[in-house]
Design a protein around this motif. Sequence first.
Motif, mmCIF file in Angstrom:
data_model
loop_
_atom_site.group_PDB
_atom_site.id
_atom_site.type_symbol
_atom_site.label_atom_id
_atom_site.label_comp_id
_atom_site.label_asym_id
_atom_site.label_seq_id
_atom_site.Cartn_x
_atom_site.Cartn_y
_atom_site.Cartn_z
ATOM 1 N N TYR A 1 0.652 -1.098 0.181
ATOM 2 C CA TYR A 1 0.224 0.055 0.370
ATOM 3 C C TYR A 1 0.657 0.967 -0.434
ATOM 4 C CZ TYR A 1 -3.296 -3.219 1.843
ATOM 5 O OH TYR A 1 -4.797 -4.096 2.059
ATOM 6 N N ASP A 2 0.407 2.022 -1.013
ATOM 7 C CA ASP A 2 1.283 3.528 -0.773
ATOM 8 C C ASP A 2 1.136 4.161 0.176
ATOM 9 O OD1 ASP A 2 1.686 6.829 -1.181
ATOM 10 O OD2 ASP A 2 1.883 5.787 -3.818
ATOM 11 N N LEU A 3 2.515 4.742 0.897
ATOM 12 C CA LEU A 3 2.487 5.123 2.558
ATOM 13 C C LEU A 3 1.316 6.626 2.205
ATOM 14 C CD1 LEU A 3 5.696 4.469 4.040
ATOM 15 C CD2 LEU A 3 3.356 3.517 4.784
ATOM 16 N N ASN A 4 1.205 7.172 1.098
ATOM 17 C CA ASN A 4 0.684 8.588 1.533
ATOM 18 C C ASN A 4 -0.578 8.416 1.463
ATOM 19 O OD1 ASN A 4 3.645 9.807 1.944
ATOM 20 N ND2 ASN A 4 3.655 10.155 -0.615
ATOM 21 N N THR A 5 -1.138 7.330 0.050
ATOM 22 C CA THR A 5 -2.743 7.405 -0.540
ATOM 23 C C THR A 5 -2.602 5.966 0.124
ATOM 24 O OG1 THR A 5 -2.511 6.054 -2.003
ATOM 25 C CG2 THR A 5 -1.659 8.589 -2.446
ATOM 26 N N ILE B 1 -3.603 0.659 -3.372
ATOM 27 C CA ILE B 1 -2.820 -0.310 -3.952
ATOM 28 C C ILE B 1 -1.821 -0.344 -4.265
ATOM 29 C CG2 ILE B 1 -2.705 -3.410 -4.003
ATOM 30 C CD1 ILE B 1 -5.212 -3.400 -2.853
ATOM 31 N N ILE B 2 -0.801 -0.448 -4.389
ATOM 32 C CA ILE B 2 0.604 -0.146 -5.355
ATOM 33 C C ILE B 2 0.456 -1.534 -5.970
ATOM 34 C CG2 ILE B 2 3.063 0.348 -5.860
ATOM 35 C CD1 ILE B 2 3.132 2.118 -3.155
ATOM 36 N N TYR B 3 0.876 -2.805 -5.801
ATOM 37 C CA TYR B 3 0.905 -3.977 -6.593
ATOM 38 C C TYR B 3 1.161 -5.214 -5.152
ATOM 39 C CZ TYR B 3 6.263 -3.148 -4.226
ATOM 40 O OH TYR B 3 6.927 -3.606 -2.857
ATOM 41 N N TYR B 4 0.883 -6.322 -5.800
ATOM 42 C CA TYR B 4 0.936 -7.634 -5.204
ATOM 43 C C TYR B 4 2.599 -7.971 -5.116
ATOM 44 C CZ TYR B 4 -4.391 -6.749 -5.179
ATOM 45 O OH TYR B 4 -5.465 -6.243 -4.450
ATOM 46 N N GLU C 1 1.933 -8.905 -14.807
ATOM 47 C CA GLU C 1 3.150 -9.394 -13.938
ATOM 48 C C GLU C 1 3.847 -8.508 -14.438
ATOM 49 O OE1 GLU C 1 6.175 -12.533 -13.999
ATOM 50 O OE2 GLU C 1 4.116 -12.685 -14.560
ATOM 51 N N PHE C 2 4.966 -7.573 -13.910
ATOM 52 C CA PHE C 2 5.498 -6.598 -13.999
ATOM 53 C C PHE C 2 7.336 -7.314 -13.177
ATOM 54 C CE2 PHE C 2 4.342 -5.084 -10.070
ATOM 55 C CZ PHE C 2 5.442 -4.479 -9.637
ATOM 56 N N ALA D 1 12.554 -20.660 -4.556
ATOM 57 C CA ALA D 1 11.610 -20.243 -3.632
ATOM 58 C C ALA D 1 11.234 -18.567 -5.213
ATOM 59 C CB ALA D 1 11.725 -19.060 -2.791
ATOM 60 N N ASN D 2 9.769 -18.816 -5.335
ATOM 61 C CA ASN D 2 9.497 -17.734 -6.613
ATOM 62 C C ASN D 2 8.938 -16.524 -6.057
ATOM 63 O OD1 ASN D 2 7.422 -17.511 -8.996
ATOM 64 N ND2 ASN D 2 9.096 -17.323 -10.016
ATOM 65 N N VAL D 3 9.064 -14.538 -6.004
ATOM 66 C CA VAL D 3 8.274 -14.240 -6.292
ATOM 67 C C VAL D 3 7.666 -13.371 -7.085
ATOM 68 C CG1 VAL D 3 7.413 -12.086 -4.874
ATOM 69 C CG2 VAL D 3 9.292 -13.204 -4.470
ATOM 70 N N VAL D 4 6.577 -13.155 -7.413
ATOM 71 C CA VAL D 4 5.771 -12.743 -8.514
ATOM 72 C C VAL D 4 4.810 -11.357 -8.519
ATOM 73 C CG1 VAL D 4 3.896 -13.097 -10.774
ATOM 74 C CG2 VAL D 4 5.386 -14.995 -10.499
ATOM 75 N N TYR D 5 5.242 -10.305 -9.245
ATOM 76 C CA TYR D 5 4.976 -9.286 -8.550
ATOM 77 C C TYR D 5 4.049 -8.977 -9.170
ATOM 78 C CZ TYR D 5 9.178 -8.427 -5.867
ATOM 79 O OH TYR D 5 10.190 -9.073 -5.515
ATOM 80 N N LYS D 6 2.894 -8.577 -9.098
ATOM 81 C CA LYS D 6 1.716 -7.436 -10.185
ATOM 82 C C LYS D 6 1.025 -6.607 -9.718
ATOM 83 C CE LYS D 6 0.001 -12.294 -11.603
ATOM 84 N NZ LYS D 6 -1.239 -13.801 -12.019
#
Length: 231
Positions: A27-31, A34-37, A64-65, A53-58
């Motif tokens: 979560y964005d600290l200012n707003t 949700i920024i990403y998962y 997915e980015f 381990a695997n980490v997927v950023y979305k």
Amino acid sequence: MKYILVIVINSLYFNNSQAFNFVGIAYDLNTENIIYYENHTVILNKEGQYKRANVVYKYPSGEEFANKELIFSSPLTIPSFDFDNFYSHTKINLKNLNGVAYLRYESEGVSISKSFEVSDYLVADAGFDQLVIKNWDLLVSGNVLKFHFIVPSRGEAVSFRLLTKSINKSVITFILQPENWLFRLLVDDITLVYGKYDKRIKEYIGLTNIEKISDGELTGDYYKARIKYQY
């Protein structure tokens, strides 16, 4: 001066399963938007320690980015890993081989290659979580833990310190900050909240390694976020 810390939490305190999943919501600290998962998948060895381990950023849209693959060996505080952010064109590769950690960092025309001698208090990426658990009793007793964290974007092992801020009935809050007092004036502390009994990370509050996007363009600034972890 801004340190881009790639501290990606892979909470390790599981004993009865050889594989598990968990999610981090940033979560964005200012707003508070949700920024990403972060979608984590972990494989344990027969001793219940991290093996892979695997980490997927979305993004919230589901796109997915970025992706990360990690392999844990000895010591667990320095996993080998490959990180690829498709949007910022950032690639990080670190290999822990025969007592040496070999780093390769590439991003927007910047290329860094460095090597570091492996030691008990050298830490890379998700190995930070392993460091916390390994030194749990020392930290909760009020001692300050000093270590060197590999910062890929700088090609350096930077001195940090970790200390306990507070302990209540259910959680323990730790503070991470640079060891150098001058840098502490320039860099905000990172706050980490762990479960008091299960020793799992609950929240990460501070600078992330995810670059901000405005109107579809990268800005050069990095999100400050509150990441909440769900198991």
